[in-house]
Scaffold this motif. Sequence first.
Motif, PDB file in Angstrom:
ATOM      1  N   VAL A   1      18.162 -30.583  99.729  1.00 40.83           N
ATOM      2  CA  VAL A   1      16.693 -29.987  99.927  1.00 40.83           C
ATOM      3  C   VAL A   1      17.114 -28.676  99.284  1.00 40.83           C
ATOM      4  N   ILE A   2      15.875 -28.003  98.291  1.00 42.80           N
ATOM      5  CA  ILE A   2      16.340 -26.562  97.863  1.00 42.80           C
ATOM      6  C   ILE A   2      15.878 -26.298  97.690  1.00 42.80           C
ATOM      7  N   TYR A   3      15.752 -24.632  98.545  1.00 41.98           N
ATOM      8  CA  TYR A   3      15.444 -23.708  99.391  1.00 41.98           C
ATOM      9  C   TYR A   3      15.085 -22.751  98.267  1.00 41.98           C
TER      10      TYR A   3
ATOM     11  N   ALA B   1      19.367 -13.538  92.899  1.00 45.28           N
ATOM     12  CA  ALA B   1      19.429 -13.116  91.801  1.00 45.28           C
ATOM     13  C   ALA B   1      17.985 -12.061  92.092  1.00 45.28           C
ATOM     14  N   VAL B   2      18.562 -10.108  91.300  1.00 42.95           N
ATOM     15  CA  VAL B   2      17.849  -9.572  91.654  1.00 42.95           C
ATOM     16  C   VAL B   2      16.382  -9.199  90.494  1.00 42.95           C
ATOM     17  N   LEU B   3      15.481  -9.555  90.232  1.00 42.36           N
ATOM     18  CA  LEU B   3      14.499  -8.986  89.104  1.00 42.36           C
ATOM     19  C   LEU B   3      14.244  -7.432  88.359  1.00 42.36           C
ATOM     20  N   PRO B   4      14.154  -7.026  87.506  1.00 40.98           N
ATOM     21  CA  PRO B   4      13.113  -5.822  87.651  1.00 40.98           C
ATOM     22  C   PRO B   4      12.009  -5.378  87.978  1.00 40.98           C
ATOM     23  N   GLY B   5      12.256  -4.526  88.791  1.00 39.40           N
ATOM     24  CA  GLY B   5      10.609  -4.092  89.457  1.00 39.40           C
ATOM     25  C   GLY B   5      11.261  -4.362  91.062  1.00 39.40           C
ATOM     26  N   GLY B   6      12.590  -5.256  91.198  1.00 38.99           N
ATOM     27  CA  GLY B   6      12.455  -4.565  92.733  1.00 38.99           C
ATOM     28  C   GLY B   6      12.533  -6.174  93.682  1.00 38.99           C
ATOM     29  N   TYR B   7      12.769  -7.477  92.634  1.00 41.10           N
ATOM     30  CA  TYR B   7      11.573  -9.025  92.998  1.00 41.10           C
ATOM     31  C   TYR B   7      12.906  -9.459  93.714  1.00 41.10           C
ATOM     32  N   THR B   8      13.273 -10.002  94.683  1.00 43.68           N
ATOM     33  CA  THR B   8      14.384 -10.953  94.714  1.00 43.68           C
ATOM     34  C   THR B   8      14.681 -12.035  95.155  1.00 43.68           C
ATOM     35  N   VAL B   9      15.254 -13.626  94.027  1.00 43.89           N
ATOM     36  CA  VAL B   9      15.023 -14.690  94.513  1.00 43.89           C
ATOM     37  C   VAL B   9      16.456 -15.286  94.941  1.00 43.89           C
ATOM     38  N   ASN B  10      16.301 -15.954  95.975  1.00 43.56           N
ATOM     39  CA  ASN B  10      17.787 -16.775  96.739  1.00 43.56           C
ATOM     40  C   ASN B  10      17.235 -18.184  96.429  1.00 43.56           C
ATOM     41  N   VAL B  11      18.330 -18.880  95.962  1.00 42.97           N
ATOM     42  CA  VAL B  11      17.949 -20.358  95.487  1.00 42.97           C
ATOM     43  C   VAL B  11      19.410 -20.731  96.572  1.00 42.97           C
ATOM     44  N   SER B  12      19.210 -21.805  97.043  1.00 45.42           N
ATOM     45  CA  SER B  12      20.287 -22.717  97.563  1.00 45.42           C
ATOM     46  C   SER B  12      20.021 -24.297  97.446  1.00 45.42           C
ATOM     47  N   SER B  13      21.069 -24.939  97.323  1.00 47.81           N
ATOM     48  CA  SER B  13      20.860 -26.087  97.033  1.00 47.81           C
ATOM     49  C   SER B  13      21.644 -27.144  98.319  1.00 47.81           C
TER      50      SER B  13
ATOM     51  N   GLU C   1       7.699 -15.338  99.311  1.00 46.35           N
ATOM     52  CA  GLU C   1       7.686 -17.420  99.155  1.00 46.35           C
ATOM     53  C   GLU C   1       8.921 -18.424  99.103  1.00 46.35           C
ATOM     54  N   GLN C   2       8.390 -18.951 100.210  1.00 48.23           N
ATOM     55  CA  GLN C   2       9.320 -20.163 100.038  1.00 48.23           C
ATOM     56  C   GLN C   2       8.653 -21.411 100.042  1.00 48.23           C
ATOM     57  N   ILE C   3       9.069 -21.906  99.009  1.00 48.99           N
ATOM     58  CA  ILE C   3      10.053 -22.992  98.375  1.00 48.99           C
ATOM     59  C   ILE C   3      10.697 -24.166  99.345  1.00 48.99           C
ATOM     60  N   GLU C   4      10.208 -25.047  99.518  1.00 47.05           N
ATOM     61  CA  GLU C   4      11.540 -26.155  99.923  1.00 47.05           C
ATOM     62  C   GLU C   4      11.148 -27.970  98.566  1.00 47.05           C
ATOM     63  N   VAL C   5      12.215 -28.226  98.177  1.00 50.69           N
ATOM     64  CA  VAL C   5      12.413 -29.387  97.183  1.00 50.69           C
ATOM     65  C   VAL C   5      13.230 -29.710  98.158  1.00 50.69           C
ATOM     66  N   TRP C   6      12.420 -31.688  98.475  1.00 47.15           N
ATOM     67  CA  TRP C   6      13.570 -32.471  99.300  1.00 47.15           C
ATOM     68  C   TRP C   6      13.707 -33.400  98.522  1.00 47.15           C
ATOM     69  N   TYR C   7      14.499 -34.214  98.793  1.00 47.41           N
ATOM     70  CA  TYR C   7      14.835 -34.910  97.897  1.00 47.41           C
ATOM     71  C   TYR C   7      16.042 -36.272  98.530  1.00 47.41           C
TER      72      TYR C   7
END
Length: 181
Positions: A148-150, A125-137, A82-88
């Motif tokens: 924009v926040i990715y 962040a690497v979550l239990p189960g091997g999920y990775t989350v990348n956040v960039s503002s 999943e990719q999410i963008e928040v624009w402001y």
Amino acid sequence: LGQPCVVNLSLGLYAGPRDGTRLVERFFDGLLLQPGRAITVAAMNENDSQGSSAPQHAMGTVPKLGTIDVELVYGAQAASNEQIEVWYSGQDTFDVTIIVEDQQLASPIPSTSIGPLGPGAAANAVLPGGYTVNVSSVAQDPFNLDRVIYVAVTVPAPQPMPRNWTIRLKGNVVVNGIFHA
């Protein structure tokens, strides 16, 4: 050939600022400088293999020195990245915190926070189960000067997407506070 021309594009894409400043949009604008040309775009045909009727867009207003939570709840069958963008507005400054939790997974994920992150910051962040989350503002988009926040989530196959997500926005400097995700 000297004949009028109409091109229909099927652009199944939710990414970008939605204001005509992306490079592809600017390219299309350049093609339309000649009279007799038109471009049409088919809307709302993003490929959704799960048949979801879930909303694909969220918007709201962040209050000055206040917070707003955008809740995302994925169904049990959601299993793709999943990719999410928040624009402001570039006039505003928001901190973002991503919160994820799912106790029903094979490797349960307790409530986990990533952030808060201000403009120009990033975290992984690497979550239990091997999920990775990348956040960039991003402090400033070079084309429209907005912020924009990715958020990118990588789901290890064959596991489902964690179900419960919150995007928490805190208004530090707020001129208009409006965001689109």
